[in-house]
Design an enzyme around this catalytic site. Structure first.
Site, PDB file in Angstrom:
ATOM      1  CG  HIS A  96      19.700 102.926 -53.577  1.00  0.00           C
ATOM      2  ND1 HIS A  96      18.722 103.266 -52.669  1.00  0.00           N
ATOM      3  CD2 HIS A  96      20.039 101.632 -53.290  1.00  0.00           C
ATOM      4  CE1 HIS A  96      18.480 102.223 -51.876  1.00  0.00           C
ATOM      5  NE2 HIS A  96      19.268 101.233 -52.230  1.00  0.00           N
ATOM      6  CG  HIS A 120      19.481  97.914 -50.270  1.00  0.00           C
ATOM      7  ND1 HIS A 120      18.702  98.556 -51.210  1.00  0.00           N
ATOM      8  CD2 HIS A 120      18.996  96.647 -50.220  1.00  0.00           C
ATOM      9  CE1 HIS A 120      17.801  97.724 -51.693  1.00  0.00           C
ATOM     10  NE2 HIS A 120      17.962  96.561 -51.111  1.00  0.00           N
ATOM     11  CB  CYS A 153      20.224 104.194 -49.484  1.00  0.00           C
ATOM     12  SG  CYS A 153      20.566 105.716 -50.401  1.00  0.00           S
TER      13      CYS A 153
END
Length: 337
Positions: free
Chosen positions: A301, A313, A253
């Site tokens: 994240h 993402h 990520c």
């Protein structure tokens, strides 16, 4: 920093049957328990989700330790170069002092009063004596310089020794976090393989399928560099999640956001925790295309806001880089690099 990083070994990532962190029902997500009457494989799905989230946290720790190891490796290299230069300077100073000592010996072998008494040319002797005084003065100055240089060399060596020890600890941490990630992913894969074929196939489809391109009409980045980062992130759509990687063939990520901004000439930190503070924080209601959206209280994240309530993402192993709603998980920060 991240541009030189190699892709981490990824066979188990690419081969893992992906499982989304967000496929549980709203009730399960809100309450932390499964709905009444849930089938046994729902327990398995919940455990897989937890393992993937744990693996993501371990990946962040891996990235942080790996980044620190890279920094320390560069610092140790510079320290060694500095020590070598300093040692060469000290050797030159010692040679100069040796020459001065030889001149002193040749000029001052006798007691000054006796040397003056036996000198055929007293004026010449007095000139030599003056030169000897100058040699002595210069010698004392060179000796002080040598002592300072040797103290500096000792400090540099101590600093290099400390950095080498820290580098070794960082390398051990990298290996430890890597093992943790691999163990979590292996267990998740084992659990997925234990599911009935039909449920596992449905899970695979949900994880691997890309999201349709959302309507981003009117979503205009606020700057040229944000526009370049947005374009780079879009170009990565469909590429695989590879833990510990920051492109161009695969991403985790924070690797995706770092790589995307690197294409715009902007350096971002490697980890999602650091990216959350790599710029000006703005409210989610004021997010603009190119902003970094950080999720969960542990900043575990990140994604890039694309406008109209959408982010791009790298979700988790088995799922490609894709669009998702910005509210897929609790947002902890929005940062404008």
């Amino acid at each position: 920093m991240g541009s030189h990083r190699r892709l981490a070994p990824s066979g188990f990532d690419r081969g893992a049957r992906g499982a989304t962190l967000w496929v549980l029902t709203a009730a399960a997500a809100a309450l932390g328990v499964l709905p009444a009457g849930a089938a046994p494989h729902d327990d398995t799905r919940g455990e897989v989700d937890r393992l993937y989230e744990d693996a993501e946290r371990a990946t962040e720790s891996y990235n942080k330790a790996d980044e620190r190891a890279d920094v320390l490796h560069d610092q140790v290299g510079r320290a060694r170069d500095r020590i070598a230069r300093q040692q060469g300077r000290i050797n030159t100073m010692r040679d100069a002092l040796g020459s001065l000592a030889g001149a002193q010996y040749r000029s001052g072998g006798l007691d000054p009063s006796l040397a003056l008494m036996f000198s055929d040319d007293p004026d010449e002797y007095l000139d030599k004596a003056a030169a000897l005084d100058r040699i002595n003065s210069r010698q004392a100055g060179e000796l002080r310089n040598l002592q300072r240089a040797m103290r500096g060399l000792a400090r540099d060596r101590e600093d290099a020794t400390r950095k080498l020890a820290e580098l070794e600890r960082s390398r051990e941490a990298v290996a430890r976090h890597k093992r943790t990630v691999e163990q979590k992913l292996a267990k998740a894969r084992q659990l997925l393989n234990s599911m009935p074929d039909s449920d596992r196939a449905a899970y695979d489809r949900a994880s691997r399928s890309g999201r349709a391109t959302p309507d981003l009409t009117g979503a205009v980045p606020p700057s040229a560099r944000a526009a370049a980062a947005v374009a780079a992130a879009r170009s990565a759509l469909g590429r695989p999640y590879v833990w510990g990687a920051n492109g161009p063939l695969g991403f985790d990520c924070s690797g995706l956001t770092q790589w995307s901004y690197a294409q715009a000439g902007v350096g971002l930190p490697r980890t999602s925790q650091a990216q959350a503070h790599a710029g000006r924080q703005v409210p989610l209601s004021q997010a603009q295309p190119g902003d970094i959206v950080t999720y969960r209280d542990d900043a575990g994240h990140v994604g890039m806001y694309m406008g109209n309530g959408q982010v791009i993402h790298a979700p988790y192993p088995g799922a490609p880089v894709r669009y998702d709603p910005v509210g897929m998980m609790p947002v902890s920060a929005v940062t404008r690099p």
